[in-house]
Write an enzyme that holds these catalytic residues in place. Structure first.
Site, mmCIF file in Angstrom:
data_model
loop_
_atom_site.group_PDB
_atom_site.id
_atom_site.type_symbol
_atom_site.label_atom_id
_atom_site.label_comp_id
_atom_site.label_asym_id
_atom_site.label_seq_id
_atom_site.Cartn_x
_atom_site.Cartn_y
_atom_site.Cartn_z
ATOM 1 N N GLY A 134 11.871 33.128 83.200
ATOM 2 C CA GLY A 134 13.138 32.899 83.883
ATOM 3 C C GLY A 134 13.007 32.885 85.387
ATOM 4 N N PRO A 143 12.705 34.099 79.400
ATOM 5 C CG PRO A 143 15.041 34.303 79.551
ATOM 6 C CD PRO A 143 13.946 33.625 78.769
ATOM 7 N N GLY A 144 12.200 37.201 81.108
ATOM 8 C CA GLY A 144 12.028 38.639 80.931
ATOM 9 C C GLY A 144 12.751 39.353 82.053
ATOM 10 N NE ARG A 172 7.380 44.236 89.524
ATOM 11 C CZ ARG A 172 7.931 43.883 90.666
ATOM 12 N NH1 ARG A 172 8.634 44.748 91.365
ATOM 13 N NH2 ARG A 172 7.803 42.664 91.121
ATOM 14 C CE1 TYR A 202 1.478 41.820 89.823
ATOM 15 C CE2 TYR A 202 3.467 43.087 89.397
ATOM 16 C CZ TYR A 202 2.384 42.371 88.941
ATOM 17 O OH TYR A 202 2.221 42.208 87.599
ATOM 18 C CB CYS A 261 -6.294 61.545 93.615
ATOM 19 S SG CYS A 261 -5.781 63.166 93.060
ATOM 20 C CD GLU A 262 -6.545 55.391 92.956
ATOM 21 O OE1 GLU A 262 -6.796 54.555 93.839
ATOM 22 O OE2 GLU A 262 -7.263 55.592 91.973
ATOM 23 C CE1 TYR A 273 6.358 41.404 83.051
ATOM 24 C CE2 TYR A 273 8.204 40.902 84.496
ATOM 25 C CZ TYR A 273 7.347 40.533 83.476
ATOM 26 O OH TYR A 273 7.500 39.312 82.882
HETATM 27 C C1 LIG Z 1 5.406 36.931 81.668
HETATM 28 C C2 LIG Z 1 5.772 35.724 80.925
HETATM 29 C C3 LIG Z 1 7.119 35.338 80.812
HETATM 30 C C4 LIG Z 1 8.259 36.089 81.468
HETATM 31 O O1 LIG Z 1 8.325 35.886 82.828
HETATM 32 P P1 LIG Z 1 9.590 36.429 83.684
HETATM 33 O O2 LIG Z 1 9.278 36.061 85.069
HETATM 34 O O3 LIG Z 1 9.641 37.911 83.467
HETATM 35 O O4 LIG Z 1 10.812 35.781 83.161
HETATM 36 C C5 LIG Z 1 7.405 34.216 80.041
HETATM 37 N N1 LIG Z 1 6.428 33.497 79.424
HETATM 38 C C6 LIG Z 1 5.135 33.842 79.522
HETATM 39 C C7 LIG Z 1 4.115 33.023 78.826
HETATM 40 C C8 LIG Z 1 4.760 34.951 80.267
HETATM 41 O O5 LIG Z 1 3.462 35.272 80.376
#
Ligand SMILES: *Cc1c(COP(=O)(O)O)cnc(C)c1O
Length: 414
Positions: A237, A272-273, A310, A314, A341-342, A369
């Protein structure tokens, strides 16, 4: 989603202070209403061009969260046999599962064939052969989609851009053509779609449109060869607003995608996640102690990079808020760090806050995540996960105990 009552921060109708008292810290707290709202926003945006929304399980794989989404009719995008088991346990519909990932193992492929999933998103010719020979041996016909690598720069963090030709993901377009021909001749396989996933936390629409156009063109070429597909899957997404990013709206996104697809008959799939769970969760942590070093103020909290990776991985930015607000207190600039310890163990840097030892702070936008990337580094038991619904709260994953840390280990016989 948030409100302040008597200066105490609430998520939905539950006080975060109360949750800390009941469940302890650090804890991940999720809002069920927000998850559903986010899901429906995407679904409704596409109301004129029905879309299958396959929630990316890797962004948050808690069973109760998957169950909430399964009850809304969501499908799921999985990347392992473990995720498949979670989705089935949570009541997800196997006919709405797409299986992504560059290295699927034999047992994972067999479990997915047995479950009768929607399709395998195939990422290489080796994988295609592997799936075909397993089908031959065990008597299945595998529904497959090819994950095309469209060679597009999504302009996001290099670790989460996946659609450039030098990335490990997907199949170059010319090779995808050949593989489609191979698969079409193979009676163990049924080609049902094409997919791509060019990266995560993409906030503008152009990269999505460019990738979709490439898929649409390929669908056209295949159809002339008599290969008709039933879906086009454009992957993850859009990004979310962590700081001050301007992020395209789902309504605009849906309109432009649907316009581009107006002459295609394939169903659209999204995976989407982050956009479903990202802003629906926070990490609640308590300030353990304050210290000054080299002119910097450090607030050492009870959460760390093992709970939220994260920022360390990142350099990502999460908003931090003090739960007990008092405008009269003096603010200072704080580095919010964990006890690991980092030097990379920080959650936020340079935040203007009024902090005292024992105060609670919320690290926002940790629903995606977050917990799922946590570890036991430094032998730290993993945090609890709590789901809030209106004025109710439920522990959906217990806090790990120290004894959980080594129950799989054995001492050598003496
Ligand atoms: C991680 C991933 C997603 C989800 O991505 P978002 O940015 O969290 O929406 C969808 N498809 C694949 C193949 C992924 O590896």
């Amino acid at each position: 989603m948030f409100s302040r009552k008597a200066k105490r921060l609430h998520l939905e109708n539950v006080s975060l202070e109360k949750l800390a008292e009941i469940y302890g810290t650090p804890s991940f707290i999720y809002s069920e209403s927000k998850i559903i709202e986010n899901f429906l926003e995407i679904k409704n945006a596409f109301s004129s061009n029905p879309v299958e929304i396959c929630f990316s399980v890797k962004s948050n794989s808690n069973l109760a969260i998957l169950q909430v989404l399964a009850n809304q009719g969501a499908g799921f995008d999985i990347v392992s046999g473990g995720e498949l088991a979670r989705v089935l346990k949570a009541g997800g519909d196997p006919k709405k599962i797409v299986f992504s990932g560059v290295g699927k193992q034999k047992w994972e492929i067999l479990e997915a064939l047995k479950a009768n999933i929607l399709c395998f998103n195939v990422e290489s010719s080796s994988e295609l052969k592997k799936i075909s020979s397993l089908c031959q041996e065990y008597g299945y016909i595998a529904p497959i989609s090819f994950r095309v690598n469209p060679d597009i720069d999504p302009k996001t963090h290099p670790y989460i851009s996946t659609g450039l030709k030098e990335n490990k993901f997907g199949i170059p377009i010319n090779i995808a053509m050949e593989l489609c021909n191979d698969a079409h001749q193979d009676s163990n396989l049924r080609i049902v779609g094409l997919d791509c996933h060019i990266g995560s936390q993409i906030t503008e629409i152009e990269p999505f449109l460019s990738a979709l156009q490439i898929l649409i063109d390929l669908v056209g070429v295949l159809s002339k060869k008599g290969i008709t597909l039933s879906h086009i899957d454009i992957g993850g997404g859009i990004g979310i607003r962590y700081k001050n990013e301007s992020v395209i709206k789902w309504n605009t996104f849906a309109k432009k995608i649907s316009t581009l697809m107006r002459n295609t008959s394939q169903q659209l799939i999204l995976e989407p996640g982050r956009s479903i769970v990202g802003d629906a969760g926070l990490l609640l942590t308590r300030v353990d102690l304050l210290k000054k070093n080299g002119g910097k103020n450090f607030a050492v909290v009870d959460a760390a990079m093992n709970d939220l990776l994260r920022p360390a991985l990142y350099q990502s930015w999460h908003e931090v808020i003090a739960i007990r607000e008092d405008e009269n207190e003096n603010k200072a600039e704080w580095e919010i760090v964990g006890p690991i310890c980092e030097t990379g163990d920080f959650l936020a840097k340079g935040r203007l806050l009024a902090l005292n030892e024992g105060d609670l702070v919320a690290i926002l936008d940790c629903g995606a995540y977050g917990f799922c990337m946590s570890s036991n580094y430094n032998s730290r038991p993993r945090a609890a996960e709590i789901l809030v619904t209106k004025n109710k709260h439920l522990c959906i994953r217990k806090r790990e105990q120290v004894s959980d840390l080594f129950h799989l280990e054995t001492l050598k016989p003496s």
